[in-house]
Design a protein around this motif. Structure first.
Motif, mmCIF file in Angstrom:
data_model
loop_
_atom_site.group_PDB
_atom_site.id
_atom_site.type_symbol
_atom_site.label_atom_id
_atom_site.label_comp_id
_atom_site.label_asym_id
_atom_site.label_seq_id
_atom_site.Cartn_x
_atom_site.Cartn_y
_atom_site.Cartn_z
ATOM 1 N N MET A 1 0.839 -1.212 0.000
ATOM 2 C CA MET A 1 0.000 0.000 0.000
ATOM 3 C C MET A 1 0.871 1.259 0.000
ATOM 4 N N GLU A 2 1.726 1.298 1.021
ATOM 5 C CA GLU A 2 2.630 2.423 1.132
ATOM 6 C C GLU A 2 3.593 2.426 -0.060
ATOM 7 N N GLU A 3 4.012 1.231 -0.418
ATOM 8 C CA GLU A 3 4.954 1.040 -1.522
ATOM 9 C C GLU A 3 4.373 1.570 -2.817
ATOM 10 N N ARG A 4 3.090 1.314 -2.986
ATOM 11 C CA ARG A 4 2.373 1.719 -4.189
ATOM 12 C C ARG A 4 2.397 3.250 -4.350
ATOM 13 N N LEU A 5 2.196 3.918 -3.242
ATOM 14 C CA LEU A 5 2.219 5.380 -3.245
ATOM 15 C C LEU A 5 3.626 5.867 -3.605
ATOM 16 N N ARG A 6 4.568 5.195 -3.011
ATOM 17 C CA ARG A 6 5.969 5.538 -3.235
ATOM 18 C C ARG A 6 6.325 5.369 -4.714
ATOM 19 N N GLN A 7 5.895 4.248 -5.264
ATOM 20 C CA GLN A 7 6.201 3.979 -6.673
ATOM 21 C C GLN A 7 5.566 5.018 -7.581
ATOM 22 N N ALA A 8 4.298 5.284 -7.329
ATOM 23 C CA ALA A 8 3.579 6.225 -8.188
ATOM 24 C C ALA A 8 4.257 7.593 -8.162
ATOM 25 N N LEU A 9 4.572 8.050 -6.959
ATOM 26 C CA LEU A 9 5.217 9.367 -6.845
ATOM 27 C C LEU A 9 6.591 9.340 -7.504
ATOM 28 N N GLY A 10 7.241 8.178 -7.433
ATOM 29 C CA GLY A 10 8.583 8.050 -7.988
ATOM 30 C C GLY A 10 8.624 8.232 -9.491
ATOM 31 N N ILE A 11 7.538 7.841 -10.171
ATOM 32 C CA ILE A 11 7.616 7.905 -11.641
ATOM 33 C C ILE A 11 6.967 9.149 -12.233
ATOM 34 N N TRP A 12 6.298 9.913 -11.378
ATOM 35 C CA TRP A 12 5.658 11.116 -11.924
ATOM 36 C C TRP A 12 6.704 12.156 -12.302
ATOM 37 N N ARG A 13 6.298 12.910 -13.317
ATOM 38 C CA ARG A 13 7.161 13.988 -13.757
ATOM 39 C C ARG A 13 6.798 15.247 -12.961
ATOM 40 N N ALA A 14 7.815 15.962 -12.545
ATOM 41 C CA ALA A 14 7.549 17.206 -11.824
ATOM 42 C C ALA A 14 6.979 18.247 -12.784
ATOM 43 N N HIS A 15 6.135 19.063 -12.277
ATOM 44 C CA HIS A 15 5.545 20.138 -13.059
ATOM 45 C C HIS A 15 6.391 21.385 -12.856
ATOM 46 N N ASP A 16 6.103 22.405 -13.657
ATOM 47 C CA ASP A 16 6.868 23.648 -13.469
ATOM 48 C C ASP A 16 6.636 24.212 -12.081
ATOM 49 N N LEU A 17 7.684 24.535 -11.404
ATOM 50 C CA LEU A 17 7.594 25.148 -10.081
ATOM 51 C C LEU A 17 7.942 26.615 -10.220
ATOM 52 N N PRO A 18 7.619 27.480 -9.333
ATOM 53 C CA PRO A 18 6.705 27.176 -8.248
ATOM 54 C C PRO A 18 5.282 27.584 -8.608
ATOM 55 N N GLY A 19 4.304 26.820 -8.164
ATOM 56 C CA GLY A 19 2.908 27.237 -8.302
ATOM 57 C C GLY A 19 2.594 28.250 -7.214
ATOM 58 N N ASP A 20 1.494 28.975 -7.401
ATOM 59 C CA ASP A 20 1.120 29.988 -6.405
ATOM 60 C C ASP A 20 0.261 29.331 -5.321
ATOM 61 N N PRO A 21 0.750 29.294 -4.079
ATOM 62 C CA PRO A 21 -0.024 28.605 -3.037
ATOM 63 C C PRO A 21 -1.356 29.287 -2.742
ATOM 64 N N GLN A 22 -1.465 30.573 -3.103
ATOM 65 C CA GLN A 22 -2.738 31.256 -2.827
ATOM 66 C C GLN A 22 -3.748 31.078 -3.960
ATOM 67 N N ALA A 23 -3.286 30.536 -5.074
ATOM 68 C CA ALA A 23 -4.179 30.343 -6.220
ATOM 69 C C ALA A 23 -4.876 28.989 -6.103
ATOM 70 N N PRO A 24 -6.030 28.845 -6.780
ATOM 71 C CA PRO A 24 -6.715 27.550 -6.757
ATOM 72 C C PRO A 24 -5.830 26.461 -7.365
ATOM 73 N N VAL A 25 -5.928 25.264 -6.819
ATOM 74 C CA VAL A 25 -5.138 24.165 -7.373
ATOM 75 C C VAL A 25 -5.659 23.713 -8.729
ATOM 76 N N LYS A 26 -6.888 24.077 -9.000
ATOM 77 C CA LYS A 26 -7.516 23.692 -10.260
ATOM 78 C C LYS A 26 -8.444 24.823 -10.664
ATOM 79 N N PRO A 27 -8.581 25.095 -11.949
ATOM 80 C CA PRO A 27 -9.536 26.136 -12.336
ATOM 81 C C PRO A 27 -10.921 25.768 -11.801
ATOM 82 N N ASP A 28 -11.681 26.732 -11.444
ATOM 83 C CA ASP A 28 -13.056 26.560 -10.961
ATOM 84 C C ASP A 28 -13.150 25.942 -9.565
ATOM 85 N N SER A 29 -12.026 25.778 -8.897
ATOM 86 C CA SER A 29 -12.127 25.252 -7.530
ATOM 87 C C SER A 29 -11.762 26.355 -6.546
ATOM 88 N N ALA A 30 -12.346 26.296 -5.354
ATOM 89 C CA ALA A 30 -12.001 27.272 -4.317
ATOM 90 C C ALA A 30 -10.825 26.794 -3.476
#
Ligand SMILES: Cc1ncc(C[n+]2csc(CCOP(=O)(O)OP(=O)(O)O)c2C)c(N)n1
Ligand SMILES: [Mg+2]
Length: 749
Positions: A1-30
């Protein structure tokens, strides 16, 4: 279970940093990035706590493994609420708990230690102190629930009722409510629980109330993982069932998507807060890691299904959200994950050695505290007020005809007068139930009270005992002093868990942090003339006598009834006591005792100045001596008292000295009085109108044996049967002849 999370995070590509912490994480979301990060922490913490609980179990240091894995979307429900909105939580609402703890000022509440202390049953557990693994904390306004699924929903309805009532009465200072004026109640539960009678009662009651215009600010949250242990909720059923509830506004959210839960929960919360009306948030979740630690779910779930749910892990969902918004790299999230995991592991290691409850005395300490001196001063003060500051109002309420000046009264008239005085002297008290208001009760016991005190204090409820008691549970929690009525003893049983599992256990499972004071009036016992049959004459009190901490009062005489009612009310106020006040229907209108027209069963009502002096403490019997009283002790209560007094009078005519002991309280039994009176004669007859098996006499005889009583004992009790209709009932109930026969047998033995 924990391993699965670890694996998934391990293969994801990082997105452009830095995002704005005060902005919505997704359009149309609060949901802002900063908040999403906080909630991710709460979700991770909850997950690690589940894992730690399983490790502790394996190491024989933990006692609870039902987890929240897959349900962590509920962190966003907490975020949509305020930490001052009282909550009654599902056992999978761990991330809600962690998120709410995070809403408080730094380090005030440590959710990691809190939960682990619960798991290892340590006395440092913040709510139950080692008595129950449950989410609860007074500072977080999280009220503990029992493990009985859905049994907390009727209480939640009552809590919403009290919040709304307090909102309108705040200025009068009558209600000491700890929650803000616009607080709402929240109550979460699983999908299978939706089908439970207690849940359907609560949904129906909020709908009924809404239909009548009564405002109930309550948000139900159904955490729908599609399973109740191994049983599937039929696809679409939960949504269909919840959507169909009249007066309950329906919201749906995907619990695996933090933005969905947050945005929908915000709308739902805002609607409930603004309109003070009930809503349900149906949150789809997955259940990861089985029902509990020992559950081998492969026995009833296909591998693909489990796999499918794992892919929907809400932690992965939130991680993806954060990475896509450029708020963190997968590696940063991994180190967050590891860091929290480390903190949890360390805390688990520390708390596992914390002290446990170490004696029976420690276990029961919060169960039912009794402060009889404070009870009597509360009664005296009420009397002083009724005779002083409230005297004019009291006079007006009675139209100048005060009960103490009305001459001798019946039991029903006296209870009516005493209830009237309780309503006058305890402005936070409420009387409600079926037919209590407009009609004034089936037997007229509450007659006129609604006219005197108004429909806000005395009101008719819908016909559902579970909801009546649930209303009391929530109202008591909210600072009121509820006096619900159950119309007949037989009809308590379908709602009994609200008294047994809920009302009587709250102090115990919250180590006294919460209480639900209550006096439940119940009309019962047999011997009604002309109104027969089992259901209106039910005389079984076994289910009430074994409820830990519950006070069971059975007044037989009018003067006792008024005094005992005042005691129950004062004990509710002082100690949060839950009492059942069982009124013998057959004695309600009885006037005579020994001969027609003697009026010897009537009593004068005590004027307020005398309430303190004449008060009857919990667990004290009353003794009636005949002649020397040295030959025989008859121990009885209720209808048995009247029959026994008549028999004792006949025996006295023949020169036999008897003492008749009215127990008055069946829980706790007046053991000291009982043993003293029994030992005085060495011959005891127990007259018990309840059934032979499980009846009161069993307890009386056992108490005598325990105390080392060595004299003779006999008992008369009812036959082990349901009662028939009409005159046939005399074949199975205790009669005066039975009592006399047994008394004579003892006297000649
Ligand atoms: C009244 C009652 N009956 C049975 C149980 C045993 N039990 C514990 S959890 C559970 C399933 C509950 O399913 P659901 O409401 O969907 O919650 P979930 O565990 O899936 O989150 C059952 C049957 C119980 N706790 N209470
Ligand atoms: Mg479920």
């Amino acid at each position: 279970m924990e391993e699965r999370l670890r694996q998934a995070l391990g293969i994801w590509r990082a997105h452009d940093l830095p995002g704005d912490p005060q902005a919505p994480v997704k359009p149309d979301s609060a949901l802002t990035g900063a908040r999403a990060l906080e909630l991710f922490d709460a979700q991770l913490t909850s997950r690690h706590l589940d894992l730690a609980a399983r490790r502790l179990r394996k190491n024989e240091a933990g006692y609870y493994t039902i987890g929240s894995a897959g349900h962590e979307g509920n962190a966003a429900v907490a975020a949509a609420l305020r930490p001052t909105d009282p909550a009654l939580l599902h056992y999978r609402s761990g991330a809600f708990y962690c998120a709410r703890a995070g809403q408080l000022a730094e380090s005030k509440v440590d959710p990691i230690r809190d939960v682990l202390r619960g798991v290892v049953a340590a006395v440092t557990d913040p709510i139950s102190r080692g008595r129950h693994k449950v989410f609860g904390h007074p500072d977080l306004h999280i009220i503990p629930t029992t493990s009985t699924i859905a049994s907390h929903l009727p209480r939640a309805v009552g809590l919403a009722f009290s919040l709304e009532r307090a909102r309108h009465n705040r200025t009068t200072q009558v209600l000491r409510v700890e929650w803000p004026r616009d607080a709402i109640a929240v109550c979460s539960f699983g999908d299978a629980s939706v089908n439970h009678a207690s849940a359907t009662a609560a949904f129906n009651t909020v709908g009924w109330a809404d239909f009548t215009g009564l405002r109930l600010p309550l948000l139900f949250v159904c955490e729908d993982n599609g399973l109740g242990i191994s049983v599937r909720s039929p696809a679409g059923w939960v949504g269909t069932a919840l959507r169909a509830r009249p007066g309950l506004r329906y919201y749906y959210a995907d619990g695996c998507d933090l933005t969905s839960v947050y945005d929908v929960a915000r709308s739902a919360v805002a609607w409930v807060r603004r309109h003070r009306r009930p809503a349900v948030l149906h949150m789809r979740t997955v259940r990861l890691m089985g029902h509990a630690g020992a559950d081998a779910e492969m026995a009833y779930r296909a591998a693909e299904e489990v796999e499918h749910d794992l892919a929907l892990d809400p932690l992965l969902g939130t991680a993806k959200l954060l990475v896509n918004a450029g708020l963190a790299t997968p590696m940063e999230l991994l180190s967050r994950h590891d860091e929290i995991g480390w903190r949890v592991t360390q805390a688990a290691e520390q708390v596992r050695h914390e002290p446990k409850l170490s004696s029976a005395a420690e276990v029961i300490a919060p169960l039912a505290p009794r402060r009889p001196v404070r009870v009597v001063s509360t009664i005296t003060n009420a009397g002083d007020a009724a005779a002083g500051a409230l005297a004019a109002q009291r006079d007006r309420l009675h139209g100048g005809k005060l009960p103490e000046k009305a001459g001798p009264l019946t039991l029903a008239q006296t209870i009516n007068a005493a209830l009237s005085d309780v309503l006058l002297t305890h402005p936070q008290s409420l009387i409600f139930g079926e037919d209590v208001a407009r009609k004034g009760g089936v037997y007229g016991v509450t007659k006129g009270l609604r006219d005197r005190f108004g429909p806000a204090r005395v009101f008719d409820t819908l016909l559902d005992e579970t909801s009546i008691l649930g209303l009391g549970l929530g109202a008591g929690l909210g600072g009121m002093l509820p006096i619900p009525e159950i119309q007949y003893l037989a009809y308590l049983h379908n709602a009994e868990d609200q008294l047994r599992g809920e009302a009587s256990s709250l102090r115990f499972f919250s180590a006294g942090a919460y209480k639900n004071p209550m006096v439940v009036r119940i009309a019962g016992l047999a011997y009604q003339q002309g109104f027969g049959g089992h259901f209106h004459n039910d005389h079984s009190v076994a289910v009430l006598r074994d409820i830990p901490g519950l006070v069971l009062a059975v007044p037989a005489r009018a003067d006792d009834a008024a005094a005992m009612l005042r005691t129950c009310v004062a004990a509710a106020e002082v100690d949060g006591t839950v009492s059942v006040f069982l009124e013998p229907i057959a004695l309600y209108h009885t006037r005579d005792l020994y001969s027609p027209g003697d009026g010897a069963w009537l009593s004068r009502y005590t004027a307020p100045q005398g309430w303190g002096e004449t008060h009857v403490p919990v667990g004290r019997a009353r003794v009636y001596p005949f002649l020397s009283g040295e030959e025989l002790t008859i121990v009885t209560f209720g209808n048995g008292l009247r029959m026994s007094l008549r028999v004792a009078a006949r025996l006295a005519e023949e020169g036999h000295g008897t003492r008749v002991v009215d127990l008055r309280w069946l829980a706790p039994l007046p053991v000291a009085d009982l043993v003293r009176e029994a030992s005085a004669t060495g011959r005891v007859l127990v007259v018990d109108e309840t059934r032979r098996t499980g009846g009161v006499a069993e307890g009386v005889v056992a108490a005598l044996v325990d105390a080392g009583y060595v004299g003779s004992v006999r008992r008369v009790a009812a036959v082990d049967t349901f009662l028939p209709l009409g005159p046939a009932t005399s074949h199975v109930l205790v009669s005066e002849q039975d009592i006399e026969r047994s008394a004579r047998a003892l006297l000649t033995a």
